[in-house]
Motif scaffolding. Structure first.
Motif, PDB file in Angstrom:
ATOM      1  N   THR A  46       8.882  29.209 -26.567  1.00  0.00           N
ATOM      2  CA  THR A  46       9.813  29.773 -25.881  1.00  0.00           C
ATOM      3  C   THR A  46      11.177  29.596 -26.548  1.00  0.00           C
ATOM      4  OG1 THR A  46      10.175  27.469 -24.662  1.00  0.00           O
ATOM      5  CG2 THR A  46       8.743  29.279 -23.691  1.00  0.00           C
ATOM      6  N   ASP A  47      12.226  30.273 -26.047  1.00  0.00           N
ATOM      7  CA  ASP A  47      13.371  30.019 -26.615  1.00  0.00           C
ATOM      8  C   ASP A  47      14.095  29.155 -26.244  1.00  0.00           C
ATOM      9  OD1 ASP A  47      16.405  30.722 -25.858  1.00  0.00           O
ATOM     10  OD2 ASP A  47      15.900  32.042 -27.913  1.00  0.00           O
ATOM     11  N   ARG A  48      14.765  28.220 -26.730  1.00  0.00           N
ATOM     12  CA  ARG A  48      15.490  26.961 -26.651  1.00  0.00           C
ATOM     13  C   ARG A  48      16.402  27.176 -25.289  1.00  0.00           C
ATOM     14  NH1 ARG A  48      16.614  24.516 -32.624  1.00  0.00           N
ATOM     15  NH2 ARG A  48      14.256  24.557 -33.110  1.00  0.00           N
ATOM     16  N   GLU A  49      17.173  28.208 -25.701  1.00  0.00           N
ATOM     17  CA  GLU A  49      18.436  28.372 -24.656  1.00  0.00           C
ATOM     18  C   GLU A  49      17.994  29.084 -23.391  1.00  0.00           C
ATOM     19  OE1 GLU A  49      21.761  30.405 -26.631  1.00  0.00           O
ATOM     20  OE2 GLU A  49      21.639  29.067 -28.422  1.00  0.00           O
ATOM     21  N   THR A  50      17.007  29.969 -23.420  1.00  0.00           N
ATOM     22  CA  THR A  50      16.836  30.873 -22.147  1.00  0.00           C
ATOM     23  C   THR A  50      15.469  30.337 -21.548  1.00  0.00           C
ATOM     24  OG1 THR A  50      15.440  32.425 -23.050  1.00  0.00           O
ATOM     25  CG2 THR A  50      17.953  32.839 -23.022  1.00  0.00           C
ATOM     26  N   GLY A  51      14.552  29.674 -22.352  1.00  0.00           N
ATOM     27  CA  GLY A  51      13.197  29.399 -21.668  1.00  0.00           C
ATOM     28  C   GLY A  51      12.301  30.431 -21.683  1.00  0.00           C
ATOM     29  N   ARG A  52      12.585  31.747 -22.300  1.00  0.00           N
ATOM     30  CA  ARG A  52      12.020  32.592 -22.082  1.00  0.00           C
ATOM     31  C   ARG A  52      11.021  32.545 -23.288  1.00  0.00           C
ATOM     32  NH1 ARG A  52      14.027  38.205 -22.301  1.00  0.00           N
ATOM     33  NH2 ARG A  52      12.307  38.776 -21.686  1.00  0.00           N
ATOM     34  N   SER A  53       9.840  33.448 -23.146  1.00  0.00           N
ATOM     35  CA  SER A  53       8.531  33.186 -24.172  1.00  0.00           C
ATOM     36  C   SER A  53       9.211  34.136 -25.311  1.00  0.00           C
ATOM     37  CB  SER A  53       7.529  34.149 -23.662  1.00  0.00           C
ATOM     38  OG  SER A  53       6.599  34.250 -24.517  1.00  0.00           O
ATOM     39  N   ARG A  54       8.696  33.819 -26.381  1.00  0.00           N
ATOM     40  CA  ARG A  54       9.208  34.483 -27.743  1.00  0.00           C
ATOM     41  C   ARG A  54       8.287  35.397 -28.142  1.00  0.00           C
ATOM     42  NH1 ARG A  54      11.446  30.742 -32.228  1.00  0.00           N
ATOM     43  NH2 ARG A  54      12.017  32.749 -33.061  1.00  0.00           N
ATOM     44  N   GLY A  55       6.896  35.431 -27.421  1.00  0.00           N
ATOM     45  CA  GLY A  55       5.801  36.282 -27.921  1.00  0.00           C
ATOM     46  C   GLY A  55       4.749  35.882 -28.503  1.00  0.00           C
ATOM     47  N   PHE A  56       4.806  34.699 -28.825  1.00  0.00           N
ATOM     48  CA  PHE A  56       3.832  33.873 -29.788  1.00  0.00           C
ATOM     49  C   PHE A  56       3.516  32.684 -29.524  1.00  0.00           C
ATOM     50  CE2 PHE A  56       7.737  33.090 -32.031  1.00  0.00           C
ATOM     51  CZ  PHE A  56       7.561  31.670 -32.608  1.00  0.00           C
ATOM     52  N   GLY A  57       2.434  32.213 -29.859  1.00  0.00           N
ATOM     53  CA  GLY A  57       1.975  30.818 -29.620  1.00  0.00           C
ATOM     54  C   GLY A  57       1.168  30.212 -30.599  1.00  0.00           C
ATOM     55  N   PHE A  58       0.430  29.213 -30.129  1.00  0.00           N
ATOM     56  CA  PHE A  58      -0.356  28.516 -31.052  1.00  0.00           C
ATOM     57  C   PHE A  58      -1.671  27.875 -30.037  1.00  0.00           C
ATOM     58  CE2 PHE A  58       3.505  28.122 -33.400  1.00  0.00           C
ATOM     59  CZ  PHE A  58       2.999  28.630 -34.623  1.00  0.00           C
ATOM     60  N   VAL A  59      -2.914  28.317 -30.511  1.00  0.00           N
ATOM     61  CA  VAL A  59      -4.094  27.447 -29.905  1.00  0.00           C
ATOM     62  C   VAL A  59      -4.869  26.530 -30.727  1.00  0.00           C
ATOM     63  CG1 VAL A  59      -6.358  28.178 -28.705  1.00  0.00           C
ATOM     64  CG2 VAL A  59      -4.253  29.559 -28.302  1.00  0.00           C
ATOM     65  N   GLU A  60      -5.305  25.322 -30.270  1.00  0.00           N
ATOM     66  CA  GLU A  60      -5.983  24.691 -30.955  1.00  0.00           C
ATOM     67  C   GLU A  60      -7.198  24.407 -30.436  1.00  0.00           C
ATOM     68  OE1 GLU A  60      -5.342  20.038 -32.924  1.00  0.00           O
ATOM     69  OE2 GLU A  60      -3.787  21.092 -31.844  1.00  0.00           O
ATOM     70  N   MET A  61      -8.073  24.565 -31.363  1.00  0.00           N
ATOM     71  CA  MET A  61      -9.485  24.184 -31.007  1.00  0.00           C
ATOM     72  C   MET A  61     -10.215  23.473 -31.839  1.00  0.00           C
ATOM     73  SD  MET A  61     -10.614  28.334 -30.329  1.00  0.00           S
ATOM     74  CE  MET A  61     -12.066  27.946 -29.204  1.00  0.00           C
ATOM     75  N   ASN A  62     -10.984  22.514 -31.336  1.00  0.00           N
ATOM     76  CA  ASN A  62     -11.693  21.334 -31.940  1.00  0.00           C
ATOM     77  C   ASN A  62     -12.617  21.767 -32.965  1.00  0.00           C
ATOM     78  OD1 ASN A  62     -10.062  19.426 -30.436  1.00  0.00           O
ATOM     79  ND2 ASN A  62     -11.227  19.691 -28.713  1.00  0.00           N
ATOM     80  N   ASN A  63     -13.145  22.864 -32.839  1.00  0.00           N
ATOM     81  CA  ASN A  63     -14.410  23.225 -33.718  1.00  0.00           C
ATOM     82  C   ASN A  63     -14.123  24.627 -34.507  1.00  0.00           C
ATOM     83  OD1 ASN A  63     -17.065  24.985 -34.199  1.00  0.00           O
ATOM     84  ND2 ASN A  63     -17.857  23.048 -33.519  1.00  0.00           N
ATOM     85  N   ASP A  64     -14.215  24.666 -35.827  1.00  0.00           N
ATOM     86  CA  ASP A  64     -13.717  25.395 -36.669  1.00  0.00           C
ATOM     87  C   ASP A  64     -14.544  26.890 -36.286  1.00  0.00           C
ATOM     88  OD1 ASP A  64     -11.950  23.850 -37.545  1.00  0.00           O
ATOM     89  OD2 ASP A  64     -12.530  23.882 -39.458  1.00  0.00           O
ATOM     90  N   THR A  65     -15.991  26.663 -36.163  1.00  0.00           N
ATOM     91  CA  THR A  65     -16.803  27.773 -36.148  1.00  0.00           C
ATOM     92  C   THR A  65     -16.195  28.442 -34.604  1.00  0.00           C
ATOM     93  OG1 THR A  65     -18.588  26.526 -37.133  1.00  0.00           O
ATOM     94  CG2 THR A  65     -19.218  28.535 -35.732  1.00  0.00           C
ATOM     95  N   GLU A  66     -16.020  27.775 -33.568  1.00  0.00           N
ATOM     96  CA  GLU A  66     -15.802  28.183 -32.350  1.00  0.00           C
ATOM     97  C   GLU A  66     -14.235  28.927 -32.609  1.00  0.00           C
ATOM     98  OE1 GLU A  66     -15.732  25.084 -29.600  1.00  0.00           O
ATOM     99  OE2 GLU A  66     -17.977  25.125 -29.402  1.00  0.00           O
ATOM    100  N   GLY A  67     -13.413  28.319 -33.328  1.00  0.00           N
ATOM    101  CA  GLY A  67     -11.947  28.859 -33.814  1.00  0.00           C
ATOM    102  C   GLY A  67     -12.034  30.402 -34.228  1.00  0.00           C
ATOM    103  N   GLN A  68     -13.070  30.281 -35.307  1.00  0.00           N
ATOM    104  CA  GLN A  68     -13.095  31.482 -36.076  1.00  0.00           C
ATOM    105  C   GLN A  68     -13.586  32.521 -35.404  1.00  0.00           C
ATOM    106  OE1 GLN A  68     -11.881  31.991 -39.255  1.00  0.00           O
ATOM    107  NE2 GLN A  68     -12.390  34.199 -38.688  1.00  0.00           N
ATOM    108  N   ALA A  69     -14.690  32.274 -34.335  1.00  0.00           N
ATOM    109  CA  ALA A  69     -15.106  33.219 -33.568  1.00  0.00           C
ATOM    110  C   ALA A  69     -14.200  33.965 -32.493  1.00  0.00           C
ATOM    111  CB  ALA A  69     -16.389  32.523 -32.735  1.00  0.00           C
TER     112      ALA A  69
END
Length: 100
Positions: free
Chosen positions: A34-57
């Motif tokens: 999110t934008d620091r000033e407005t708190g609105r989404s910047r349109g991107f993000g990150f997802v962390e998955m514990n298993n690389d095979t599942e992440g690649q899928a």
């Protein structure tokens, strides 16, 4: 595995992103940046998955797919580079000649 997701609809919530990726395995976290000033989404993000095979899928199945009205771009996140600011000045003051 840390996954970069871009072109996220500005109305999409982190919980929805978490649920989308959980269809492919265990999700450790889902964060929309999110934008620091407005708190609105910047349109991107990150997802962390514990298993690389599942992440690649998840990457293989979700990249280029429509979600909340937008076509997602999904890829392995690159390691974060150290950010020194916009100029060539050393943190100690003065011009950093070793930068180049």
């Amino acid at each position: 595995m840390n996954i970069f997701v871009s072109n996220i609809n500005f109305r999409t919530q982190e919980e929805s992103l978490f649920n989308l990726f959980s269809n492919f395995g265990e999700v450790a976290s889902a964060k929309i940046i999110t934008d620091r000033e407005t708190g609105r989404s910047r349109g991107f993000g990150f997802v962390e998955m514990n298993n690389d095979t599942e992440g690649q899928a998840a990457i293989d199945n979700l990249n280029g797919k429509e979600f909340d009205g937008k076509i997602l771009n999904v890829s392995v996140a690159r390691p974060r580079e150290e950010h020194r600011g916009r100029n060539n000045f050393s943190p100690r003051g003065g011009f950093d000649r070793n930068r180049y």
